[in-house]
Design an enzyme around this catalytic site. Sequence first.
Site, PDB file in Angstrom:
ATOM      1  N   THR A   1       0.858  -1.198   0.000  1.00 27.18           N
ATOM      2  CA  THR A   1       0.000   0.000   0.000  1.00 27.18           C
ATOM      3  C   THR A   1       0.890   1.243   0.000  1.00 27.18           C
ATOM      4  O   THR A   1       1.276   1.726  -1.050  1.00 27.18           O
ATOM      5  CB  THR A   1      -0.983  -0.006   1.187  1.00 27.18           C
ATOM      6  OG1 THR A   1      -0.263  -0.213   2.410  1.00 27.18           O
ATOM      7  CG2 THR A   1      -2.032  -1.084   1.011  1.00 27.18           C
TER       8      THR A   1
ATOM      9  N   LYS B   1       4.241  -6.711   3.899  1.00 32.73           N
ATOM     10  CA  LYS B   1       3.940  -5.325   3.593  1.00 32.73           C
ATOM     11  C   LYS B   1       3.748  -4.583   4.907  1.00 32.73           C
ATOM     12  O   LYS B   1       3.341  -5.149   5.915  1.00 32.73           O
ATOM     13  CB  LYS B   1       2.719  -5.192   2.707  1.00 32.73           C
ATOM     14  CG  LYS B   1       1.377  -5.610   3.306  1.00 32.73           C
ATOM     15  CD  LYS B   1       0.676  -4.605   4.187  1.00 32.73           C
ATOM     16  CE  LYS B   1       0.523  -3.262   3.494  1.00 32.73           C
ATOM     17  NZ  LYS B   1      -0.146  -2.272   4.446  1.00 32.73           N
TER      18      LYS B   1
ATOM     19  N   THR C   1       2.714  -8.795  11.935  1.00 32.87           N
ATOM     20  CA  THR C   1       2.855  -7.495  11.296  1.00 32.87           C
ATOM     21  C   THR C   1       1.623  -7.210  10.469  1.00 32.87           C
ATOM     22  O   THR C   1       0.645  -7.923  10.547  1.00 32.87           O
ATOM     23  CB  THR C   1       4.112  -7.458  10.427  1.00 32.87           C
ATOM     24  OG1 THR C   1       4.254  -6.150   9.898  1.00 32.87           O
ATOM     25  CG2 THR C   1       4.003  -8.448   9.289  1.00 32.87           C
TER      26      THR C   1
ATOM     27  N   GLU D   1       6.804   5.091   6.979  1.00 38.37           N
ATOM     28  CA  GLU D   1       6.384   6.263   6.214  1.00 38.37           C
ATOM     29  C   GLU D   1       7.189   7.495   6.618  1.00 38.37           C
ATOM     30  O   GLU D   1       7.177   7.919   7.771  1.00 38.37           O
ATOM     31  CB  GLU D   1       4.888   6.501   6.432  1.00 38.37           C
ATOM     32  CG  GLU D   1       4.038   5.428   5.763  1.00 38.37           C
ATOM     33  CD  GLU D   1       2.599   5.406   6.219  1.00 38.37           C
ATOM     34  OE1 GLU D   1       1.815   4.671   5.600  1.00 38.37           O
ATOM     35  OE2 GLU D   1       2.261   6.105   7.189  1.00 38.37           O
TER      36      GLU D   1
ATOM     37  N   ASN E   1       0.363  11.272   6.694  1.00 40.94           N
ATOM     38  CA  ASN E   1      -0.779  10.704   7.383  1.00 40.94           C
ATOM     39  C   ASN E   1      -1.885  11.724   7.675  1.00 40.94           C
ATOM     40  O   ASN E   1      -3.021  11.349   7.921  1.00 40.94           O
ATOM     41  CB  ASN E   1      -0.334  10.011   8.675  1.00 40.94           C
ATOM     42  CG  ASN E   1       0.235   8.632   8.371  1.00 40.94           C
ATOM     43  OD1 ASN E   1      -0.506   7.693   8.123  1.00 40.94           O
ATOM     44  ND2 ASN E   1       1.554   8.540   8.358  1.00 40.94           N
TER      45      ASN E   1
ATOM     46  N   THR F   1      -7.703  12.092   2.327  1.00 40.32           N
ATOM     47  CA  THR F   1      -8.307  13.290   1.752  1.00 40.32           C
ATOM     48  C   THR F   1      -7.494  13.828   0.584  1.00 40.32           C
ATOM     49  O   THR F   1      -7.921  14.727  -0.099  1.00 40.32           O
ATOM     50  CB  THR F   1      -8.448  14.395   2.816  1.00 40.32           C
ATOM     51  OG1 THR F   1      -7.159  14.639   3.394  1.00 40.32           O
ATOM     52  CG2 THR F   1      -9.417  13.982   3.890  1.00 40.32           C
TER      53      THR F   1
END
Length: 398
Positions: free
Chosen positions: A149, A175, A186, A270, A393, A398
């Site tokens: 993702t 992932k 995970t 991230e 995040n 949005t």
Amino acid sequence: MTHHLPVGFRFAGVGAGIKASGKKDVTLIVSDTPAAAAGVYTQNQVVAAPVVLCRGRTPLNDARAVVINSGNANACTGAQGAADAARMCEIVASCYASDVQPEQTLVMSTGVIGHFLPMEKVEAGIRQAASQLDGSQQAFLDASDGILTTDIGRKVTTRECRIGGRTVRIAGIAKGAGMIGPNMATMLCCVFTDAPLSAAQAQHMLSVAANKSFNNISVEGHTSTNDTMVLLANGQAGGAEFSDREQAEFAEHLEAMCIELAKQIPTDGEGATHLIEVRVSGAASEADARKISHTVASSNLVKTAVYGCDPNWGRIVSAAGYAGVPIESPKLCLKINGIALFENGEPLAFDAKAASASIKNNRTTLVELAVGQGDGACTHWTSDLTVAYVEFNSEYTT
């Protein structure tokens, strides 16, 4: 790079249009013969439909397939979500006439929570994947790509070993880059081997391996609704069942491979610029060391210090102090990247610029913390907390 793939497994990863990007989003992995299957799952009380389904099926003696979609978590979707998860297994089985049954299939989903699966796209993707199944290196990599993702890159590892006079192969895909605070395994991980294991053996080994690897990683400490890790063993390496000694040898290989795979997740956290490895020793027990390493790794002050390349040892020792387990303060010792900063409860003179440079110039920051003279030890891996993480995040849906 050549990957040592287990005998008797075939892979596929395709783009079915679940993701707006058009990237691969359906993965199918099939064992040519029945395989022992085991699973470990999220401890979140809010769980996705695929987790409920797989929990009810593992351990399983005759698994044949794992189907995974990315781009949609199928979580918090009620009765429709449960029906869709079951339907994914039925679609897989329908691609193989009577050779594969729905109850021999495991399913995983990952992506945004609270949206129903676009089942027309999912079904088309599964059928396309079934038509492209292959045991090649590229097919394995395609399958690993289909589960991603927000990951920057694929997470794979394989190994080949000699056990009991036979060659055994293990392969894993995973992932995860955000919403990483597992309490079992995970976000998603599939491990496959041609070793001869029973379902009970596979379940025990997987639980132990997860506790030494995926249970010791985090990005921001958020436990997902979809965390799933499965192990399939089809016995195609041949030979008799493992002896106790051979089981222990295989378990060592499995644990080492799981650690290697697990570390790739916070490395790819991230917005991450550093992997932080927190090694705690000297605790009264492994459980105490686990609490301390987890507490230090979860501290936003520690994570932001590493992001800023700041050897701020006070944040680390104070985090150890509020972990809620006994420590011997007069014996506290701390090193960052091998540089001693704190010893026997007292600060040491050190070159702050050199310590900062050691963080800046290395992707991994090693934190070694001794908290006493006990035998308890544990290692936790996490990522630093960056401006990029916050920005990503805050805009995710949005």
